[in-house]
Design a protein around this motif. Structure first.
Motif, PDB file in Angstrom:
ATOM      1  N   GLY A  70     104.362  18.096  22.580  1.00  0.00           N
ATOM      2  CA  GLY A  70     103.548  18.691  23.625  1.00  0.00           C
ATOM      3  C   GLY A  70     103.394  17.715  24.777  1.00  0.00           C
ATOM      4  N   ILE A  71     103.028  18.247  25.926  1.00  0.00           N
ATOM      5  CA  ILE A  71     102.694  17.409  27.072  1.00  0.00           C
ATOM      6  C   ILE A  71     101.240  17.706  27.398  1.00  0.00           C
ATOM      7  CG2 ILE A  71     103.144  16.915  29.500  1.00  0.00           C
ATOM      8  CD1 ILE A  71     106.087  17.568  28.954  1.00  0.00           C
ATOM      9  N   ALA A  72     100.404  16.694  27.238  1.00  0.00           N
ATOM     10  CA  ALA A  72      98.963  16.898  27.361  1.00  0.00           C
ATOM     11  C   ALA A  72      98.336  15.780  28.171  1.00  0.00           C
ATOM     12  CB  ALA A  72      98.320  16.958  25.976  1.00  0.00           C
ATOM     13  N   GLY A  73      97.304  16.134  28.910  1.00  0.00           N
ATOM     14  CA  GLY A  73      96.556  15.131  29.649  1.00  0.00           C
ATOM     15  C   GLY A  73      95.763  14.259  28.692  1.00  0.00           C
ATOM     16  N   LYS A  74      95.575  12.997  29.059  1.00  0.00           N
ATOM     17  CA  LYS A  74      94.804  12.082  28.217  1.00  0.00           C
ATOM     18  C   LYS A  74      93.369  12.583  28.053  1.00  0.00           C
ATOM     19  CE  LYS A  74      94.378   8.214  25.887  1.00  0.00           C
ATOM     20  NZ  LYS A  74      95.119   7.974  24.631  1.00  0.00           N
ATOM     21  N   ASP A  75      92.866  13.326  29.038  1.00  0.00           N
ATOM     22  CA  ASP A  75      91.510  13.871  28.931  1.00  0.00           C
ATOM     23  C   ASP A  75      91.388  14.827  27.743  1.00  0.00           C
ATOM     24  OD1 ASP A  75      93.314  15.443  30.501  1.00  0.00           O
ATOM     25  OD2 ASP A  75      91.670  16.740  31.094  1.00  0.00           O
ATOM     26  N   VAL A  76      92.423  15.678  27.563  1.00  0.00           N
ATOM     27  CA  VAL A  76      92.418  16.622  26.447  1.00  0.00           C
ATOM     28  C   VAL A  76      92.510  15.879  25.121  1.00  0.00           C
ATOM     29  CG1 VAL A  76      93.654  18.549  25.364  1.00  0.00           C
ATOM     30  CG2 VAL A  76      93.444  18.439  27.852  1.00  0.00           C
ATOM     31  N   ILE A  92     102.336  11.084  35.128  1.00  0.00           N
ATOM     32  CA  ILE A  92     102.255  12.184  36.089  1.00  0.00           C
ATOM     33  C   ILE A  92     100.849  12.778  36.051  1.00  0.00           C
ATOM     34  CG2 ILE A  92     104.705  12.785  36.005  1.00  0.00           C
ATOM     35  CD1 ILE A  92     103.981  15.054  34.044  1.00  0.00           C
ATOM     36  N   SER A  93     100.538  13.581  37.061  1.00  0.00           N
ATOM     37  CA  SER A  93      99.238  14.254  37.160  1.00  0.00           C
ATOM     38  C   SER A  93      98.078  13.254  37.090  1.00  0.00           C
ATOM     39  CB  SER A  93      99.091  15.313  36.061  1.00  0.00           C
ATOM     40  OG  SER A  93     100.146  16.252  36.140  1.00  0.00           O
ATOM     41  N   HIS A  94      98.184  12.225  37.926  1.00  0.00           N
ATOM     42  CA  HIS A  94      97.143  11.187  37.948  1.00  0.00           C
ATOM     43  C   HIS A  94      95.798  11.761  38.400  1.00  0.00           C
ATOM     44  CE1 HIS A  94      99.813   7.643  37.465  1.00  0.00           C
ATOM     45  NE2 HIS A  94     100.705   8.444  38.003  1.00  0.00           N
ATOM     46  N   CYS A  95      94.753  11.414  37.671  1.00  0.00           N
ATOM     47  CA  CYS A  95      93.382  11.770  38.029  1.00  0.00           C
ATOM     48  C   CYS A  95      92.481  10.875  37.201  1.00  0.00           C
ATOM     49  CB  CYS A  95      93.094  13.252  37.777  1.00  0.00           C
ATOM     50  SG  CYS A  95      93.490  13.799  36.097  1.00  0.00           S
ATOM     51  N   TYR A  96      91.191  11.149  37.200  1.00  0.00           N
ATOM     52  CA  TYR A  96      90.295  10.357  36.358  1.00  0.00           C
ATOM     53  C   TYR A  96      89.046  11.159  36.029  1.00  0.00           C
ATOM     54  CZ  TYR A  96      88.092   9.239  40.896  1.00  0.00           C
ATOM     55  OH  TYR A  96      87.504   9.304  42.135  1.00  0.00           O
ATOM     56  N   LEU A  97      88.391  10.754  34.955  1.00  0.00           N
ATOM     57  CA  LEU A  97      87.129  11.365  34.562  1.00  0.00           C
ATOM     58  C   LEU A  97      85.993  10.574  35.186  1.00  0.00           C
ATOM     59  CD1 LEU A  97      87.673  12.184  30.779  1.00  0.00           C
ATOM     60  CD2 LEU A  97      86.857  13.805  32.490  1.00  0.00           C
ATOM     61  N   ALA A  98      85.013  11.290  35.730  1.00  0.00           N
ATOM     62  CA  ALA A  98      83.915  10.611  36.403  1.00  0.00           C
ATOM     63  C   ALA A  98      82.602  11.354  36.189  1.00  0.00           C
ATOM     64  CB  ALA A  98      84.205  10.486  37.896  1.00  0.00           C
ATOM     65  N   VAL A  99      81.520  10.610  36.379  1.00  0.00           N
ATOM     66  CA  VAL A  99      80.180  11.192  36.408  1.00  0.00           C
ATOM     67  C   VAL A  99      79.835  11.433  37.872  1.00  0.00           C
ATOM     68  CG1 VAL A  99      77.749  10.882  35.800  1.00  0.00           C
ATOM     69  CG2 VAL A  99      79.534   9.809  34.393  1.00  0.00           C
ATOM     70  N   ILE A 178      93.317   9.036  33.944  1.00  0.00           N
ATOM     71  CA  ILE A 178      93.999  10.067  33.168  1.00  0.00           C
ATOM     72  C   ILE A 178      95.417  10.270  33.690  1.00  0.00           C
ATOM     73  CG2 ILE A 178      94.001  12.510  32.502  1.00  0.00           C
ATOM     74  CD1 ILE A 178      91.654  10.971  31.309  1.00  0.00           C
ATOM     75  N   THR A 179      96.373  10.331  32.763  1.00  0.00           N
ATOM     76  CA  THR A 179      97.734  10.781  33.073  1.00  0.00           C
ATOM     77  C   THR A 179      98.181  11.684  31.925  1.00  0.00           C
ATOM     78  OG1 THR A 179      98.598   8.759  32.039  1.00  0.00           O
ATOM     79  CG2 THR A 179      98.466   8.777  34.454  1.00  0.00           C
ATOM     80  N   SER A 180      99.346  12.298  32.070  1.00  0.00           N
ATOM     81  CA  SER A 180      99.858  13.180  31.013  1.00  0.00           C
ATOM     82  C   SER A 180     100.770  12.409  30.068  1.00  0.00           C
ATOM     83  CB  SER A 180     100.612  14.357  31.625  1.00  0.00           C
ATOM     84  OG  SER A 180      99.710  15.183  32.331  1.00  0.00           O
ATOM     85  N   ARG A 181     100.666  12.742  28.800  1.00  0.00           N
ATOM     86  CA  ARG A 181     101.408  12.026  27.754  1.00  0.00           C
ATOM     87  C   ARG A 181     102.249  12.994  26.923  1.00  0.00           C
ATOM     88  NH1 ARG A 181      98.118   7.215  27.646  1.00  0.00           N
ATOM     89  NH2 ARG A 181      96.961   7.350  29.605  1.00  0.00           N
ATOM     90  N   ILE A 182     103.287  12.453  26.272  1.00  0.00           N
ATOM     91  CA  ILE A 182     104.026  13.228  25.273  1.00  0.00           C
ATOM     92  C   ILE A 182     103.374  12.968  23.916  1.00  0.00           C
ATOM     93  CG2 ILE A 182     106.181  13.448  23.986  1.00  0.00           C
ATOM     94  CD1 ILE A 182     107.719  13.147  26.434  1.00  0.00           C
ATOM     95  N   ILE A 183     103.054  14.047  23.216  1.00  0.00           N
ATOM     96  CA  ILE A 183     102.498  13.936  21.873  1.00  0.00           C
ATOM     97  C   ILE A 183     103.444  14.630  20.895  1.00  0.00           C
ATOM     98  CG2 ILE A 183     100.106  13.728  22.630  1.00  0.00           C
ATOM     99  CD1 ILE A 183      99.737  16.713  22.041  1.00  0.00           C
ATOM    100  N   VAL A 184     103.435  14.163  19.648  1.00  0.00           N
ATOM    101  CA  VAL A 184     104.383  14.656  18.654  1.00  0.00           C
ATOM    102  C   VAL A 184     103.657  14.990  17.354  1.00  0.00           C
ATOM    103  CG1 VAL A 184     106.495  14.144  17.356  1.00  0.00           C
ATOM    104  CG2 VAL A 184     106.199  13.200  19.647  1.00  0.00           C
ATOM    105  N   ASN A 185     104.082  16.076  16.726  1.00  0.00           N
ATOM    106  CA  ASN A 185     103.585  16.426  15.392  1.00  0.00           C
ATOM    107  C   ASN A 185     104.160  15.425  14.381  1.00  0.00           C
ATOM    108  OD1 ASN A 185     104.418  17.948  12.697  1.00  0.00           O
ATOM    109  ND2 ASN A 185     102.518  18.855  13.451  1.00  0.00           N
ATOM    110  N   PRO A 186     103.321  14.816  13.526  1.00  0.00           N
ATOM    111  CA  PRO A 186     103.806  13.804  12.578  1.00  0.00           C
ATOM    112  C   PRO A 186     104.928  14.279  11.663  1.00  0.00           C
ATOM    113  CG  PRO A 186     101.406  13.729  12.701  1.00  0.00           C
ATOM    114  CD  PRO A 186     101.843  14.943  13.470  1.00  0.00           C
ATOM    115  N   VAL A 187     104.841  15.521  11.175  1.00  0.00           N
ATOM    116  CA  VAL A 187     105.888  16.037  10.291  1.00  0.00           C
ATOM    117  C   VAL A 187     107.187  16.241  11.067  1.00  0.00           C
ATOM    118  CG1 VAL A 187     106.584  17.954   8.794  1.00  0.00           C
ATOM    119  CG2 VAL A 187     104.221  17.120   8.747  1.00  0.00           C
ATOM    120  N   SER A 188     107.083  16.794  12.270  1.00  0.00           N
ATOM    121  CA  SER A 188     108.275  16.984  13.108  1.00  0.00           C
ATOM    122  C   SER A 188     108.958  15.653  13.388  1.00  0.00           C
ATOM    123  CB  SER A 188     107.891  17.649  14.430  1.00  0.00           C
ATOM    124  OG  SER A 188     107.413  18.960  14.224  1.00  0.00           O
ATOM    125  N   TYR A 189     108.153  14.608  13.553  1.00  0.00           N
ATOM    126  CA  TYR A 189     108.724  13.295  13.854  1.00  0.00           C
ATOM    127  C   TYR A 189     109.592  12.794  12.702  1.00  0.00           C
ATOM    128  CZ  TYR A 189     108.666   9.355  17.111  1.00  0.00           C
ATOM    129  OH  TYR A 189     109.001   8.425  18.053  1.00  0.00           O
TER     130      TYR A 189
END
Length: 210
Positions: A70-76, A92-99, A178-189
Motif C-alpha cells: 500500500g501507499i499510505a501517509g505517515k499520518d495514517v 511525496i505529498s509533503h505536509c505536517y501535523l499541527a495544533v 508527514i510524507t507517503s510511504r510504501i507499506i507491505v503485508n508481512p505474509v506477502s513479503y
C-alpha cells in the motif's frame, strides 16, 4: 498469475504523485490511469492490480492481506498502528501535523477541547506534553470546530497553511512531518519477496534521484 501484486492506493494527490513515480521507475501504466473512476484497476502487462481506497483504509487492506502493498501517509500509519512493514519513504505529498486554534482565544473549562480526525496521535502528543485535554473526533472540516465553539484547538494536516488562514486560525505547535510511504503485508513479503523487493528497489532509485 500467482505473482500478481495488489497495491492499495488512496485517490487524489498521493495517487497522482505515486503514479508518476511508478512511471519513472519503468512501470507501464495506461495513459487514462489517473482519470479512471474504477475502484480496481488491473494492469496485466505489469502483473499489478491497484485498489483505490480512502486514505485511512489503505493500512487496513494491507494488514488483512487483500493488498500486498500500500501507499499510505505517515499520518495514517501513526493513527492506525497496523501490523505492516514500512519499507520506503517515497518523499511525496509533503505536509505536517499541527495544533491550531483561534489566536488569543481563552480555554473554556479545565481541560482544552481538541477536535481532530487523528484522536490517537493527538492523545499521544498531548500526553507527552504533560497536558490533559478532551479529544473530540471529527471526520472532516476540522477547522470549523473552534469557530462554532465545539473545540478550543484542532490537530490536523497542514500543507500550505492557507485553509487555516482563511478560517482565522493560526498554527500553535508543529507535531511531526508527514510524507507517503510504501507499506507491505508481512505474509506477502515472505511469499512474494522477489517482486516486492524489485518494486521497492526501482522506486528507491527514482526517489534517490529526485
Amino acid at each position: 498469475m500467482g505473482d500478481l501484486l495488489t497495491i492499495a492506493m488512496p485517490k487524489g494527490r498521493i495517487f497522482e504523485e505515486a503514479a508518476e513515480l511508478l512511471r519513472k521507475a519503468g512501470y507501464q501504466l495506461p495513459p487514462e490511469f489517473e482519470d479512471s473512476r474504477k475502484l480496481i484497476i488491473d494492469v496485466p502487462e505489469e502483473k499489478i492490480r491497484f485498489i483505490l481506497a480512502k486514505p485511512m483504509d489503505v493500512t487496513t487492506y494491507v494488514e488483512h492481506g487483500v493488498a500486498d502493498l500500500g501507499i499510505a501517509g505517515k499520518d495514517v500509519m501513526l493513527e492506525e498502528e497496523r501490523d505492516v512493514y514500512e519499507v520506503l519513504d517515497l518523499k511525496i505529498s509533503h505536509c505536517y501535523l499541527a495544533v491550531a486554534g483561534i489566536p488569543g482565544a481563552k480555554v473554556q473549562g479545565v481541560a482544552p477541547k481538541v477536535a481532530t480526525k487523528y484522536p490517537n496521535v493527538a492523545s499521544s502528543y498531548f500526553r507527552e506534553q504533560g497536558e490533559q485535554v478532551e479529544i473530540i473526533k471529527l471526520n472532516g472540516s476540522i477547522e470549523l470546530a473552534p469557530l462554532i465553539g465545539l473545540a478550543d484547538r484542532i490537530v490536523d494536516i497542514v500543507s500550505t497553511g492557507r485553509t487555516l488562514k482563511e478560517n482565522g486560525l493560526v498554527e500553535l505547535e508543529r507535531i511531526t512531518d508527514i510524507t507517503s510511504r510504501i507499506i507491505v503485508n508481512p505474509v506477502s513479503y515472505r511469499l512474494k519477496d522477489q517482486r516486492i523487493d524489485d518494486l521497492v528497489e526501482r522506486l528507491s532509485n527514482v526517489v534517490d534521484g529526485l
